[in-house]
Design a protein around this motif. Structure first.
Motif, PDB file in Angstrom:
ATOM      1  N   SER A   7      40.589  40.598  36.335  1.00 24.32           N
ATOM      2  CA  SER A   7      40.063  41.734  37.078  1.00 24.32           C
ATOM      3  C   SER A   7      41.011  42.921  37.048  1.00 24.32           C
ATOM      4  O   SER A   7      40.592  44.067  37.018  1.00 24.32           O
ATOM      5  N   ASP A  13      42.057  35.675  39.659  1.00 27.86           N
ATOM      6  CA  ASP A  13      40.728  35.182  39.308  1.00 27.86           C
ATOM      7  C   ASP A  13      40.867  33.712  38.920  1.00 27.86           C
ATOM      8  O   ASP A  13      41.744  33.353  38.135  1.00 27.86           O
ATOM      9  N   ASN A  34      37.963  41.556  43.657  1.00 21.26           N
ATOM     10  CA  ASN A  34      37.430  42.915  43.526  1.00 21.26           C
ATOM     11  C   ASN A  34      38.453  43.961  43.970  1.00 21.26           C
ATOM     12  O   ASN A  34      38.118  45.132  44.150  1.00 21.26           O
TER      13      ASN A  34
END
Length: 204
Positions: A7, A13, A34
């Motif tokens: 990401s 992740d 995110n």
């Protein structure tokens, strides 16, 4: 072939589960950052190409820990953070062809404690076995292993649990040809974690 997913710098992740269909397409689940929190993540891989991707942001940390495939339907089990309820177990279904969402089912214990779906199995009739942990005493804190069967439409069938004096978790499950369920995880005994395996019949 090989694929890596990142990401961004400093963002974690992780993939936790995988299943493969008869055509060799792989479906991978996990948690995707995110930048602010973690999202429930599901991706289809076909040969050496990326297929579709589903990222679900419940507003706080969300994650998929297990995935299963029955016919043309994918199922994921994991958790999501709910304000005032800690983690809830999250069971979701998707169309394997394009990742479109079907049903969403949550479980929260009576104490609003931490509950996480850790494993998923599917019996020969298409019923779903979700395993994980639920909080039974928030002061210790003490967790019990949690096992629940759902219909293919997400309706609960039976629920079983196992709890010793400490923290206990169910991590994975498998079904035999008759629909009996084997569950594996750990129990805490005398301050140490011991391997825990239990076999359930079709009625839990």
């Amino acid at each position: 072939w090989f694929h890596s997913q990142a990401s961004g710098t400093g963002q974690n992740d992780e993939a936790f589960g995988i299943t493969v269909d008869a055509q060799g397409r792989a479906y991978v689940v996990g948690e995707m950052s995110n930048g602010a929190n973690l999202d429930h993540w599901l991706r289809q891989y076909e040969d050496d190409a990326l297929g579709w991707t589903q990222i679900i942001d419940g507003g706080a940390n969300d994650g998929a820990r297990a995935v299963g495939l029955h016919g043309d339907t994918l199922y994921t089990a994991g958790y999501r953070v709910v304000a005032g309820q800690s983690n809830n177990i999250w069971l979701r279904s998707y169309a394997a062809s394009d990742g479109s969402t079907g049903f969403v089912v949550e479980y929260n214990d009576a104490l609003n404690g931490s509950n996480v779906g850790q494993g998923l199995a599917i019996d020969p009739g298409g019923d779903l076995i979700v395993v994980g942990n639920e909080t039974v005493d928030p002061l210790l804190p003490q967790q019990d292993a949690w096992i629940r069967e759902y219909t293919p439409a997400g309706a609960p069938v039976w629920t079983a649990g196992y709890g010793g004096p400490g923290a206990d978790q169910a991590r994975a499950a498998a079904c035999d040809g008759a629909g009996n369920v084997a569950v594996v995880g750990y129990e805490t005994v005398g301050g140490q974690a011991d391997v825990w395996v239990r076999f359930y019949d079709t009625n839990g």
